[in-house]
Write an enzyme that holds these catalytic residues in place. Structure first.
Site, short mmCIF file in Angstrom:
data_model
loop_
_atom_site.label_atom_id
_atom_site.label_comp_id
_atom_site.label_asym_id
_atom_site.label_seq_id
_atom_site.Cartn_x
_atom_site.Cartn_y
_atom_site.Cartn_z
N ASN A 48 -12.43 17.75 -30.71
CA ASN A 48 -11.44 17.63 -31.78
C ASN A 48 -11.98 18.09 -33.14
OD1 ASN A 48 -9.46 15.01 -33.42
ND2 ASN A 48 -8.83 17.06 -32.87
N ASP A 72 -14.02 27.72 -25.56
CA ASP A 72 -14.69 26.83 -26.53
C ASP A 72 -15.58 27.66 -27.45
OD1 ASP A 72 -16.09 24.91 -27.87
OD2 ASP A 72 -16.64 23.76 -26.09
N CYS A 85 -8.65 18.83 -27.11
CA CYS A 85 -9.81 19.61 -26.64
C CYS A 85 -10.94 18.62 -26.39
CB CYS A 85 -10.18 20.71 -27.63
SG CYS A 85 -10.68 20.12 -29.27
N CYS A 87 -12.95 21.79 -33.29
CA CYS A 87 -12.83 23.26 -33.29
C CYS A 87 -11.43 23.71 -32.87
CB CYS A 87 -13.87 23.89 -32.38
SG CYS A 87 -15.58 23.55 -32.84
N ARG A 88 -11.14 23.63 -31.58
CA ARG A 88 -9.90 24.22 -31.08
C ARG A 88 -8.64 23.42 -31.39
NH1 ARG A 88 -11.91 24.53 -25.12
NH2 ARG A 88 -12.98 22.69 -25.93
N SER A 89 -8.65 22.11 -31.09
CA SER A 89 -7.39 21.37 -31.27
C SER A 89 -6.97 21.21 -32.74
CB SER A 89 -7.39 20.03 -30.52
OG SER A 89 -8.40 19.17 -30.97
P1 4NP Z 1 -13.81 21.60 -29.47
O1 4NP Z 1 -15.30 22.16 -29.53
O2 4NP Z 1 -13.69 20.86 -28.15
O3 4NP Z 1 -12.97 22.82 -29.54
O4 4NP Z 1 -13.64 20.69 -30.67
C1 4NP Z 1 -16.42 21.35 -29.34
C2 4NP Z 1 -16.86 20.53 -30.35
C3 4NP Z 1 -17.97 19.74 -30.17
C4 4NP Z 1 -18.64 19.79 -28.96
C5 4NP Z 1 -18.20 20.60 -27.94
C6 4NP Z 1 -17.08 21.38 -28.13
N1 4NP Z 1 -19.81 18.99 -28.78
O5 4NP Z 1 -20.42 19.08 -27.71
O6 4NP Z 1 -20.17 18.22 -29.69
#
Ligand code: 4NP
Length: 159
Positions: free
Chosen positions: A18, A130, A15, A20-22
């Protein structure tokens, strides 16, 4: 860690951050594979370097805990060039992640690239939203998506 010479699938979920989703996809597939008795290497990474070395988002940790899984020790890492030959499959959580991965892929790539939701009948081509700017309900929706996909992947690799 993925076994270089192993013949079982090794899956890397990717994602953006790294955190939240992955990590939730990683937890869901590891649990589903263990439950089904299928040998599989599972890992996750982000396209960005924002959260290298960080634990998952507290809301992701809480969501996993609701499903009896502890992901508090996971550590964020960024997608690396060697991942393209270390894993058999690199599965993106959304279309933007997939485009990013494709644009970085070396010519010697051996991993198959795709979207995680391609594994779920009726959800092909879809993205896992997201939840970063959302709330607990969004993380619960993330879990629903990644656990559906994990079950589908286990079925596919069990064949
Ligand atoms: P992820 O979510 O891609 O599912 O881990 C996010 C985590 C952090 C950020 C964006 C999305 N960020 O902008 O820091």
């Amino acid at each position: 860690m993925p076994g270089f010479m192993s013949d079982h699938p090794s899956i890397l979920f990717v994602c953006l951050g790294n955190i939240c989703r992955s990590p939730l996809a990683e937890a869901a597939l590891r649990a589903a594979a263990t439950k089904a008795g299928i040998a599989m290497e599972v890992a996750s990474a982000g396209t960005a370097d924002y959260h290298v070395g960080d634990p998952p988002d507290l809301r992701a940790i809480a969501e996993a805990r609701r499903h009896g899984i502890d992901i508090s020790q996971y550590q964020g890492r960024q997608l690396q060039m060697r991942d393209f030959t270390r894993f058999t499959h690199i599965l993106a959580l959304d279309e933007e992640n997939l485009a990013d991965i494709q644009s970085r892929a070396p010519t010697e790539i051996t991993a198959r690239l795709g979207l995680l939701m391609d594994a779920v009948p009726g959800r092909e081509g879809g993205s896992v939203a997201d939840p970063y700017n959302g709330d607990a309900e969004d993380f619960s929706r993330t879990w629903s998506d990644v656990s559906l996909a994990a079950e589908a992947l286990v079925k596919r690799f069990a064949r």
